[in-house]
Design an enzyme around this catalytic site. Structure first.
Site, PDB file in Angstrom:
ATOM      1  N   LEU A   1       0.819  -1.224   0.000  1.00  0.00           N
ATOM      2  CA  LEU A   1       0.000   0.000   0.000  1.00  0.00           C
ATOM      3  C   LEU A   1       0.849   1.270   0.000  1.00  0.00           C
ATOM      4  O   LEU A   1       0.550   2.230   0.701  1.00  0.00           O
ATOM      5  CB  LEU A   1      -0.964   0.016   1.200  1.00  0.00           C
ATOM      6  CG  LEU A   1      -2.031  -1.090   1.233  1.00  0.00           C
ATOM      7  CD1 LEU A   1      -2.817  -1.013   2.530  1.00  0.00           C
ATOM      8  CD2 LEU A   1      -2.973  -0.994   0.057  1.00  0.00           C
ATOM      9  N   CYS A   2       1.941   1.254  -0.770  1.00  0.00           N
ATOM     10  CA  CYS A   2       2.747   2.482  -0.872  1.00  0.00           C
ATOM     11  C   CYS A   2       3.050   2.792  -2.356  1.00  0.00           C
ATOM     12  O   CYS A   2       4.168   3.121  -2.720  1.00  0.00           O
ATOM     13  CB  CYS A   2       4.027   2.373  -0.048  1.00  0.00           C
ATOM     14  SG  CYS A   2       4.925   0.845  -0.218  1.00  0.00           S
ATOM     15  N   GLY A   3       2.028   2.647  -3.174  1.00  0.00           N
ATOM     16  CA  GLY A   3       2.153   3.004  -4.592  1.00  0.00           C
ATOM     17  C   GLY A   3       3.158   2.121  -5.327  1.00  0.00           C
ATOM     18  O   GLY A   3       3.301   0.943  -5.036  1.00  0.00           O
TER      19      GLY A   3
END
Length: 292
Positions: A87-89
């Site tokens: 969930l950090c691109g």
């Protein structure tokens, strides 16, 4: 109105998702500030050790540490720093793409690679592609601890010192600002006294110091260069963690905005469906009245 009920359910579901992403965005923003402070706090130590190491290398040109010698072997080491969570691109994707490119270059040159994985994502990737992982460190949490990093990194340092590796590289995500992070691969070994001196000169701290060595110059240089490499590894992990929180904050903000757009679209569809149902009912009532 079965369709309307289904759309209402979707709206409720997306609203719940939006609340979660908003909360994660705020948590990441809070952690990002702390991670940036830690990253900036580590820089002066690494700079100071580099300056002293450069001065010592210049003051003792007759002694060449094993870390400063080039080894003529067809084997290299690669430290891959990634995050434990997602969930950090595209942050992890970018650094792993750079790692893949470097591994392919080394393979084409006939160089075997030993890898050290710091972070779950990198470990999973290296395992999938069949890379030789000699050591790993996962579940580091939000704060990097040097004692957890020294063990895995030292495996490659010891191999280089024995002359088993020709070079050691470190791949991580460099923090530039909140909106921009850059995947980089830097060479840790062999060290160059000239390069360290150039970096010291570039920092604007040019001082001619003389040292008193205890017990002797060789022991001090040996210990100091190991500390310097540990500081570089720690700095890379600290920068990676700051990049992770920034990337997660931006990714969650984007997800929150997208959820808002989806909710607006669903509400529009719901209103249109409801309007069509009301119009249909009115038409049926009017048609029934006309028939009577």
């Amino acid at each position: 109105m079965a369709v309307g009920k289904e759309i209402r359910g979707k709206i409720k579901s997306v609203e719940n998702t939006k609340k979660i992403t908003k909360a994660m965005e705020m948590v990441a923003a809070s952690k990002m500030r702390k991670a940036q402070d830690r990253m900036r706090a580590a820089r002066p130590y690494a700079e100071k050790v580099r300056n002293i190491a450069a001065h010592l290398g210049e003051a003792n040109p007759e002694y060449v540490h094993p870390f400063m010698r080039a080894n003529d072997v067809q084997k290299a080491g690669l430290i891959v720093v990634t995050t434990d969570k997602g969930l950090c691109g595209g942050m992890n994707t970018n650094v792993l793409r750079a790692v893949t490119g470097r591994l392919r270059e080394l393979q084409d040159a006939g160089v075997d690679t030993h890898a050290v994985a710091i972070g779950n994502k990198g470990l999973g990737f290296l395992t999938r592609i069949g890379a030789k992982v000699v050591s790993q460190a996962t579940q580091l949490g939000d704060t990097p601890h040097l004692e957890k990093l020294i063990g895995p990194v030292k495996v490659l340092l010891d191999q280089y010192e024995k002359g088993e590796l020709s070079a050691v590289y470190i791949a991580y995500t460099r923090f530039i600002n909140t909106m921009k992070q850059e995947a980089v691969i830097e060479q840790l070994l062999p060290l160059s006294a000239q390069k360290m001196q150039e970096e010291t000169n570039a920092s604007g701290k040019q001082l001619d110091w003389d040292y008193i060595y205890e017990p002797d110059a060789q022991s001090v240089i040996d210990d100091l260069l190991v500390r310097y490499l540990e500081a570089l590894a720690y700095q890379a992990v600290a920068e990676n963690m700051a990049s992770e929180q920034s990337a997660r904050m931006v990714a969650m903000k984007s997800a929150t905005d997208n959820a808002g757009s989806v909710i607006d679209e669903l509400k529009l569809i719901y209103n249109k469906t409801r309007q069509a149902a009301i119009t249909k009912e009115l038409s049926e009532i009017v048609a029934g009245a006309a028939a009577v």
